[in-house]
Design a protein around this motif. Structure first.
Motif, PDB file in Angstrom:
ATOM      1  N   PHE A  69       5.088  -7.160   2.501  1.00 37.09           N
ATOM      2  CA  PHE A  69       4.245  -5.961   2.500  1.00 37.09           C
ATOM      3  C   PHE A  69       4.806  -4.964   1.510  1.00 37.09           C
ATOM      4  CE2 PHE A  69       7.445  -5.026   5.712  1.00 37.09           C
ATOM      5  CZ  PHE A  69       7.738  -3.683   5.537  1.00 37.09           C
ATOM      6  N   ALA A  70       3.912  -4.277   0.833  1.00 35.57           N
ATOM      7  CA  ALA A  70       4.277  -3.267  -0.157  1.00 35.57           C
ATOM      8  C   ALA A  70       3.012  -2.485  -0.494  1.00 35.57           C
ATOM      9  CB  ALA A  70       4.869  -3.904  -1.402  1.00 35.57           C
ATOM     10  N   ILE A  71       3.183  -1.413  -1.230  1.00 31.76           N
ATOM     11  CA  ILE A  71       2.039  -0.612  -1.642  1.00 31.76           C
ATOM     12  C   ILE A  71       2.151  -0.314  -3.128  1.00 31.76           C
ATOM     13  CG2 ILE A  71       3.108   1.649  -1.137  1.00 31.76           C
ATOM     14  CD1 ILE A  71       0.313   2.434   0.038  1.00 31.76           C
ATOM     15  N   LEU A  72       1.014  -0.316  -3.798  1.00 30.16           N
ATOM     16  CA  LEU A  72       0.996  -0.059  -5.232  1.00 30.16           C
ATOM     17  C   LEU A  72       1.172   1.426  -5.523  1.00 30.16           C
ATOM     18  CD1 LEU A  72      -1.951  -2.388  -6.311  1.00 30.16           C
ATOM     19  CD2 LEU A  72       0.459  -2.675  -6.926  1.00 30.16           C
ATOM     20  N   GLU A  73       1.797   1.729  -6.633  1.00 34.30           N
ATOM     21  CA  GLU A  73       2.101   3.115  -6.975  1.00 34.30           C
ATOM     22  C   GLU A  73       0.858   3.972  -7.168  1.00 34.30           C
ATOM     23  OE1 GLU A  73       3.835   3.666 -10.864  1.00 34.30           O
ATOM     24  OE2 GLU A  73       2.950   1.790 -11.594  1.00 34.30           O
ATOM     25  N   ARG A  82      -1.576   2.355   7.587  1.00 32.84           N
ATOM     26  CA  ARG A  82      -1.759   1.077   8.279  1.00 32.84           C
ATOM     27  C   ARG A  82      -0.521   0.184   8.131  1.00 32.84           C
ATOM     28  NH1 ARG A  82      -5.992  -1.738  10.290  1.00 32.84           N
ATOM     29  NH2 ARG A  82      -7.481  -0.210   9.515  1.00 32.84           N
ATOM     30  N   LEU A  83       0.138   0.239   6.989  1.00 35.61           N
ATOM     31  CA  LEU A  83       1.337  -0.579   6.782  1.00 35.61           C
ATOM     32  C   LEU A  83       2.468  -0.131   7.702  1.00 35.61           C
ATOM     33  CD1 LEU A  83       1.409  -0.946   2.884  1.00 35.61           C
ATOM     34  CD2 LEU A  83       0.709  -2.636   4.588  1.00 35.61           C
ATOM     35  N   PHE A  84       2.667   1.188   7.840  1.00 35.74           N
ATOM     36  CA  PHE A  84       3.690   1.673   8.762  1.00 35.74           C
ATOM     37  C   PHE A  84       3.458   1.123  10.162  1.00 35.74           C
ATOM     38  CE2 PHE A  84       4.121   5.355   5.713  1.00 35.74           C
ATOM     39  CZ  PHE A  84       5.443   5.128   5.404  1.00 35.74           C
ATOM     40  N   TYR A  85       2.202   1.141  10.587  1.00 37.42           N
ATOM     41  CA  TYR A  85       1.864   0.719  11.942  1.00 37.42           C
ATOM     42  C   TYR A  85       1.949  -0.805  12.097  1.00 37.42           C
ATOM     43  CZ  TYR A  85      -0.905  -0.037  16.167  1.00 37.42           C
ATOM     44  OH  TYR A  85      -1.336  -0.437  17.402  1.00 37.42           O
ATOM     45  N   THR A  86       1.344  -1.537  11.160  1.00 36.85           N
ATOM     46  CA  THR A  86       1.265  -2.994  11.267  1.00 36.85           C
ATOM     47  C   THR A  86       2.641  -3.644  11.288  1.00 36.85           C
ATOM     48  OG1 THR A  86      -0.874  -2.995  10.136  1.00 36.85           O
ATOM     49  CG2 THR A  86       0.348  -5.081  10.182  1.00 36.85           C
ATOM     50  N   PHE A  87       3.553  -3.141  10.449  1.00 43.23           N
ATOM     51  CA  PHE A  87       4.873  -3.765  10.321  1.00 43.23           C
ATOM     52  C   PHE A  87       5.959  -3.008  11.081  1.00 43.23           C
ATOM     53  CE2 PHE A  87       2.413  -5.315   6.731  1.00 43.23           C
ATOM     54  CZ  PHE A  87       2.668  -6.675   6.799  1.00 43.23           C
ATOM     55  N   ASN A  88       5.547  -2.049  11.918  1.00 44.77           N
ATOM     56  CA  ASN A  88       6.502  -1.287  12.731  1.00 44.77           C
ATOM     57  C   ASN A  88       7.655  -0.793  11.868  1.00 44.77           C
ATOM     58  OD1 ASN A  88       7.501  -0.144  15.096  1.00 44.77           O
ATOM     59  ND2 ASN A  88       8.674  -1.971  15.633  1.00 44.77           N
ATOM     60  N   ASN A  90       9.426   2.260   9.185  1.00 44.13           N
ATOM     61  CA  ASN A  90       9.479   3.675   8.819  1.00 44.13           C
ATOM     62  C   ASN A  90       9.698   3.856   7.322  1.00 44.13           C
ATOM     63  OD1 ASN A  90      12.175   3.025   8.516  1.00 44.13           O
ATOM     64  ND2 ASN A  90      12.911   4.344  10.180  1.00 44.13           N
ATOM     65  N   ILE A  91       9.526   2.762   6.573  1.00 45.00           N
ATOM     66  CA  ILE A  91       9.730   2.784   5.131  1.00 45.00           C
ATOM     67  C   ILE A  91       8.836   1.702   4.505  1.00 45.00           C
ATOM     68  CG2 ILE A  91      11.720   1.252   5.369  1.00 45.00           C
ATOM     69  CD1 ILE A  91      12.945   2.540   2.912  1.00 45.00           C
ATOM     70  N   ILE A  92       8.188   2.046   3.382  1.00 47.20           N
ATOM     71  CA  ILE A  92       7.299   1.113   2.708  1.00 47.20           C
ATOM     72  C   ILE A  92       7.739   0.970   1.247  1.00 47.20           C
ATOM     73  CG2 ILE A  92       4.919   0.646   1.976  1.00 47.20           C
ATOM     74  CD1 ILE A  92       5.222   0.518   4.956  1.00 47.20           C
ATOM     75  N   PRO A  93       7.953  -0.251   0.767  1.00 45.48           N
ATOM     76  CA  PRO A  93       8.314  -0.437  -0.640  1.00 45.48           C
ATOM     77  C   PRO A  93       7.124  -0.141  -1.550  1.00 45.48           C
ATOM     78  CG  PRO A  93       7.992  -2.555   0.425  1.00 45.48           C
ATOM     79  CD  PRO A  93       7.903  -1.534   1.502  1.00 45.48           C
ATOM     80  N   VAL A  94       7.418   0.416  -2.713  1.00 47.81           N
ATOM     81  CA  VAL A  94       6.393   0.724  -3.708  1.00 47.81           C
ATOM     82  C   VAL A  94       6.613  -0.178  -4.918  1.00 47.81           C
ATOM     83  CG1 VAL A  94       5.341   2.495  -5.152  1.00 47.81           C
ATOM     84  CG2 VAL A  94       6.313   3.115  -2.920  1.00 47.81           C
ATOM     85  N   TYR A 101       9.756  -3.658  -8.175  1.00 50.02           N
ATOM     86  CA  TYR A 101      10.124  -2.653  -7.169  1.00 50.02           C
ATOM     87  C   TYR A 101      10.410  -1.317  -7.851  1.00 50.02           C
ATOM     88  CZ  TYR A 101      12.906  -0.258  -3.571  1.00 50.02           C
ATOM     89  OH  TYR A 101      13.402   0.657  -2.676  1.00 50.02           O
ATOM     90  N   LEU A 102       9.711  -0.273  -7.428  1.00 51.79           N
ATOM     91  CA  LEU A 102       9.861   1.054  -8.031  1.00 51.79           C
ATOM     92  C   LEU A 102      10.609   2.037  -7.140  1.00 51.79           C
ATOM     93  CD1 LEU A 102       6.230   1.523  -9.439  1.00 51.79           C
ATOM     94  CD2 LEU A 102       8.241   0.582 -10.617  1.00 51.79           C
ATOM     95  N   GLY A 103      10.660   1.767  -5.857  1.00 50.65           N
ATOM     96  CA  GLY A 103      11.257   2.695  -4.903  1.00 50.65           C
ATOM     97  C   GLY A 103      10.543   2.558  -3.563  1.00 50.65           C
TER      98      GLY A 103
END
Length: 216
Positions: A69-73, A82-88, A90-94, A101-103
């Motif tokens: 799981f990750a999110i585009l910049e 939704r990603l915070f919730y689905t994967f339980n 507190n941090i999402i890779p960008v 990987y950007l941060g």
């Protein structure tokens, strides 16, 4: 509200050859729920803290526990919820479109940003109204509130089926009785309401809305 405006860069992305101990120590320092893994200079996935606690050796030993799981910049900050919730998490890779990987963005950063908006920051009344799907109109709901000289701070759909929609709204505290009557006259059913003008309830109010967003 684009993700690229909220990226933090102080959390490393590990390789499968790195030790589990070093990853575990990093998580303890930061207090996050996951570490991130890169492979061949591309983002590979994330491993939850619970899998690091009892393991030893290198991260290669935990490759089967990797979640993708990750999110585009260039996504919107709302896309992260939704990603915070689905994967339980507190941090999402960008990442970028090349999967570099950007941060990361943290849950607290998202919550802090959302809490600036009247939907969360203003003290007022919360209502959830039910209407048939075929009759649903956010414009009509807002007009009912404003025609009773109350302020409409915002709303979102908190439940939807083939037959009905629940719309949760945040409004100011003026003329609440008249608003109830008007909704009833227009065949809306009030299924939940919470009225408060106490400043001490403000944080709880914000958090409640945030939780509802996550659960959508």
């Amino acid at each position: 509200m684009f993700i690229k405006d909220y990226i933090s860069k102080d959390f490393p992305c590990f390789s499968l050859t790195d030790s589990i101990e070093s990853a575990r120590d990093t998580l303890e320092d930061f207090g996050y729920s996951h570490i991130f893994i890169k492979k061949s200079h591309h983002f590979y996935g994330a491993i939850a803290k619970e899998f690091l606690d009892e393991a030893e050796g290198t991260l290669k030993n935990l490759e089967h526990q990797i979640e993708r799981f990750a999110i585009l910049e260039d996504n919107n900050i709302m896309d992260s919820i939704r990603l915070f919730y689905t994967f339980n998490s507190n941090i999402i890779p960008v990442i970028n479109k090349s999967e570099k990987y950007l941060g990361y963005i943290g849950c607290e950063d998202v919550f802090q940003d959302l809490s600036r908006y009247p939907l969360f920051s203003e003290t007022g009344a919360m209502l959830t109204v039910e209407t048939p799907v075929k009759k649903y109109s956010m414009t009509e709901i807002a007009n009912i509130v404003e025609s009773n000289n109350s302020k409409f701070y915002g709303a979102f759909i908190s439940f939807m089926s083939d037959e009905v929609i629940h719309v949760t709204i945040k409004i100011s505290n003026e003329n609440l009785g008249s608003i109830d009557e008007t909704f009833d006259r227009y065949d809306y059913r009030i299924v939940e309401k919470y009225y408060s003008d106490e400043k001490t309830d403000l944080f709880k109010d914000r958090f409640g809305f945030f939780q509802k967003f996550i659960e959508i």
